[in-house]
Design a protein around this motif. Structure first.
Motif, mmCIF file in Angstrom:
data_model
loop_
_atom_site.group_PDB
_atom_site.id
_atom_site.type_symbol
_atom_site.label_atom_id
_atom_site.label_comp_id
_atom_site.label_asym_id
_atom_site.label_seq_id
_atom_site.Cartn_x
_atom_site.Cartn_y
_atom_site.Cartn_z
ATOM 1 N N LEU D 4 0.856 -1.197 0.000
ATOM 2 C CA LEU D 4 0.000 0.000 0.000
ATOM 3 C C LEU D 4 0.890 1.244 0.000
ATOM 4 C CD1 LEU D 4 -2.426 -0.964 2.961
ATOM 5 C CD2 LEU D 4 -2.711 -1.471 0.511
ATOM 6 N N TYR D 5 0.417 2.295 -0.662
ATOM 7 C CA TYR D 5 1.163 3.564 -0.702
ATOM 8 C C TYR D 5 0.249 4.688 -0.240
ATOM 9 C CZ TYR D 5 3.957 0.611 -3.742
ATOM 10 O OH TYR D 5 4.694 -0.432 -4.244
ATOM 11 N N PHE D 6 0.790 5.632 0.538
ATOM 12 C CA PHE D 6 -0.022 6.748 1.026
ATOM 13 C C PHE D 6 0.621 8.105 0.740
ATOM 14 C CE2 PHE D 6 -1.382 3.143 3.603
ATOM 15 C CZ PHE D 6 -2.756 3.245 3.482
ATOM 16 N N ALA D 56 4.735 0.016 7.584
ATOM 17 C CA ALA D 56 3.935 -0.807 8.497
ATOM 18 C C ALA D 56 3.745 -2.172 7.861
ATOM 19 C CB ALA D 56 2.586 -0.155 8.769
ATOM 20 N N GLU D 59 -0.181 -3.974 9.389
ATOM 21 C CA GLU D 59 -0.777 -2.954 10.280
ATOM 22 C C GLU D 59 -0.047 -2.757 11.596
ATOM 23 O OE1 GLU D 59 -4.746 -4.402 10.116
ATOM 24 O OE2 GLU D 59 -4.678 -4.102 7.955
ATOM 25 N N ILE D 61 3.560 -0.704 12.835
ATOM 26 C CA ILE D 61 4.660 0.147 12.379
ATOM 27 C C ILE D 61 5.988 -0.563 12.641
ATOM 28 C CG2 ILE D 61 5.854 2.371 12.758
ATOM 29 C CD1 ILE D 61 2.949 3.446 13.431
ATOM 30 N N THR D 73 0.676 -7.817 4.088
ATOM 31 C CA THR D 73 0.560 -6.424 3.650
ATOM 32 C C THR D 73 1.719 -5.581 4.159
ATOM 33 O OG1 THR D 73 -1.839 -6.631 3.885
ATOM 34 C CG2 THR D 73 -0.968 -4.400 3.616
ATOM 35 N N ALA D 75 2.928 -1.481 4.065
ATOM 36 C CA ALA D 75 2.522 -0.127 3.672
ATOM 37 C C ALA D 75 3.730 0.796 3.700
ATOM 38 C CB ALA D 75 1.450 0.391 4.617
ATOM 39 N N PHE D 77 4.730 4.903 3.600
ATOM 40 C CA PHE D 77 4.123 6.237 3.737
ATOM 41 C C PHE D 77 5.139 7.241 4.287
ATOM 42 C CE2 PHE D 77 2.669 3.271 7.106
ATOM 43 C CZ PHE D 77 3.224 3.828 8.239
ATOM 44 N N PRO D 79 6.436 10.461 6.811
ATOM 45 C CA PRO D 79 6.232 10.699 8.248
ATOM 46 C C PRO D 79 4.798 11.166 8.501
ATOM 47 C CG PRO D 79 8.354 11.558 7.586
ATOM 48 C CD PRO D 79 7.653 11.115 6.323
ATOM 49 N N MET D 80 4.208 10.666 9.578
ATOM 50 C CA MET D 80 2.792 10.936 9.854
ATOM 51 C C MET D 80 2.595 12.354 10.389
ATOM 52 S SD MET D 80 2.036 7.207 11.526
ATOM 53 C CE MET D 80 3.716 6.841 12.056
#
Lengths: 83, 153, 153, 83
Positions: D4-6, D56, D59, D61, D73, D75, D77, D79-80
């Motif tokens: 997944l990419y965000f 992550a 799900e 980190i 999975t 992911a 992304f 930095p939040m």
């Protein structure tokens, strides 16, 4: 000069406020406390632990060594518990 | 940054904490962070109380609330600050005090409210008397409140 | 101290900050202190924005909000804690996040809310994109947010 | 394995998610990033500053040196910026 009392000081001394006329040699808040204690055992008791007595002169918080000057109102009260 | 951005209310009537917060928050696009602190009359199983009476020195209370509010407003560059403090007899669960701060970012909003509460505890002329089934007693000032204040010195 | 004292809501719909605070405060005689932090979409003359979009990673966002909320609840012995976090597209002035803490005394209520916000900033999988008259850009993470978190370590 | 990419990673790579089948020698998150970069310039660019890439796994980190194991999975992304 008018004196105001709050919280347990008011209850122990059984008065909200009073007019006093201290002699000229009473110059500071501490000296006024001495003078009040000399004349009345209830004051002597109430003022026995001076670290528990806070004061305000003309609606300004002051220390015990502050001079009374021409102030019209002095308030005695326990440590504040606001908020 | 006008002085009108500071509101201080000293009152015996109760107030609605959420309605006050919403009124405070309205029209504030430049603010990123708002903090509301609400102090409540506390009754616990260890210390069940029937009511709390706040005695105060009216003229000094008003001026001290204004002085401390102004200090917090300036020190933390707040956008807006409101302080509401009650006096009189209150039931458990009722709000005693509410402080609301609005700032660009969260640190100033949090610290402004905390500073204000720390200074009110020892600098605002209110005295609390608790009434319980066994009698009445004056709430003693806490040394923890003195040290909380020292943090800002 | 039951786990039900912690509520976490992840939602796209807006919410009423004051109504949430009042619901949170109801029936809380053992609490002396409540803190509400509200984070708002900010638009300033220096950086006027039209809207902000929060992208998120749904499953991880929910579990991280729950994990951080539980940490704050336990560390500060809170009586109650609610975290509301939005995603989607928001207008300036709208609430993004609200954290509410209830505690016996003010220090725990303040610190619980601050801890939670400091950890959300760097530990909750949300990414903010601001849209202005001149275009769109992703809000960069702040090093200040990393250092705010270090305070609690 | 699903990736997944965000946020800007999703935009730069022009995809929300994809299925990948890395060879057996790809054991960690970092090795997967190397492998993706080898085959695609867009990944090489997006992953050039690895301090800006958070991950992550199922799900949770994780750091870049974490082993992929049997995770379903992963992911990627930036930095939040929550709260």
């Amino acid at each position: 000069m008018k004196i105001l009392y709050f919280a347990w000081l008011r209850e122990r001394l059984n008065r909200n406020d009073e007019e006093v006329n201290p002699p000229q040699q009473v110059k500071t808040v501490a000296q006024l406390m001495d003078w009040l204690s000399e004349n009345d055992e209830a004051f002597e008791m109430a003022f026995s632990d001076r670290s528990l007595i806070k004061t305000a002169l003309d609606e300004e918080i002051v220390e015990h060594d502050t001079e009374l000057g021409n102030a019209g109102t002095l308030a005695f009260f326990p440590p504040m518990t606001g908020g | 940054m006008a002085a009108s951005a500071i509101i201080v209310r000293l009152q015996s009537e109760t107030f609605d904490p959420g309605a006050e917060s919403n009124a405070f928050l309205s029209g504030t696009e430049a603010a990123g962070a708002a903090v509301t602190f609400t102090g409540l009359v506390r009754s616990t199983p260890d210390n069940p109380i029937l009511s709390m009476t706040l005695e105060h020195y009216p003229a000094l209370a008003q001026s001290q609330l204004e002085k401390i509010s102004k200090q917090a407003f300036e020190r933390f560059s707040l956008i807006k600050l409101t302080t509401i403090h009650r006096y009189g007899t209150l039931a458990p669960g009722e709000p005693i005090v509410q402080v609301m701060t609005l700032a660009g970012h969260r640190k100033a909003a949090f610290e402004g409210a905390q500073f204000l509460m720390d200074y009110l505890k020892t600098g605002a002329p209110f005295w609390k008397k608790e009434r319980s089934a066994t009698g009445e007693n004056w709430v003693a000032a806490k040394t923890a409140d003195d040290s909380a204040k020292e943090r800002w010195e």
